[in-house]
Design a protein around this motif. Structure first.
Motif, PDB file in Angstrom:
ATOM      1  N   PHE A   1       0.872  -1.162   0.000  1.00  0.00           N
ATOM      2  CA  PHE A   1       0.000   0.000   0.000  1.00  0.00           C
ATOM      3  C   PHE A   1       0.914   1.219   0.000  1.00  0.00           C
ATOM      4  CE2 PHE A   1      -3.107  -2.938   1.923  1.00  0.00           C
ATOM      5  CZ  PHE A   1      -4.171  -2.710   1.065  1.00  0.00           C
TER       6      PHE A   1
ATOM      7  N   ARG B   1      -2.862   3.910  -2.502  1.00  0.00           N
ATOM      8  CA  ARG B   1      -2.845   3.200  -3.779  1.00  0.00           C
ATOM      9  C   ARG B   1      -2.270   1.805  -3.538  1.00  0.00           C
ATOM     10  NH1 ARG B   1       1.459   3.134  -7.636  1.00  0.00           N
ATOM     11  NH2 ARG B   1       2.528   4.616  -6.305  1.00  0.00           N
ATOM     12  N   TRP B   2      -2.874   0.797  -4.160  1.00  0.00           N
ATOM     13  CA  TRP B   2      -2.394  -0.586  -4.045  1.00  0.00           C
ATOM     14  C   TRP B   2      -1.453  -0.881  -5.204  1.00  0.00           C
ATOM     15  CZ3 TRP B   2      -1.468  -4.541  -1.158  1.00  0.00           C
ATOM     16  CH2 TRP B   2      -1.275  -5.806  -1.726  1.00  0.00           C
TER      17      TRP B   2
END
Length: 124
Positions: A72, A80-81
């Protein structure tokens, strides 16, 4: 070692710290590593009555596996991944696809050859 000791040890190892690593912060960006965890275990206990070697028996064990899943990324209040790329899985998938493709081409060539032979025999 008693089976309950094995179960307690497995519980201690299966914590959230195994899934989420320590956050790393550099220049305003925080990265939290994430892993996929899989585990399993088993055990048994028995007592043999009579026979040549009477006695007690017990056994147990467990296994734990961790694979990187991604991170992450936290920047400017947005999360945001970023998934981890498993190159070994990509290569294996390509190899399997290649074998399937070769087997398919082989089957098509054999079928075409048989049809041609069948037509030649009928014309004779």
């Amino acid at each position: 070692m008693d089976i309950m000791d094995v179960i307690d040890q497995a519980k201690d190892n299966a914590t959230v710290n195994r899934v989420f690593g320590e956050p790393i912060t550099r220049e305003g960006v925080t990265v939290v590593p994430v892993a996929k965890i899989a585990g399993g275990g088993g055990g048994g206990r028995g007592k043999q009555e009579g026979g040549e070697r009477p006695g007690e028996g017990s056994g147990g064990g467990y296994g734990l596996s961790a694979t990187p899943a991604g991170v992450f990324v936290i920047k400017d209040g947005e999360v945001r991944w970023q998934p981890a790329v498993d190159v070994n899985r990509i290569v294996l998938g390509g190899q399997i696809l290649g074998v399937v493709l070769l087997l398919t081409v082989r089957a098509i060539v054999r079928m075409t050859t048989r049809r041609r032979r069948g037509r030649r025999i009928r014309k004779s």
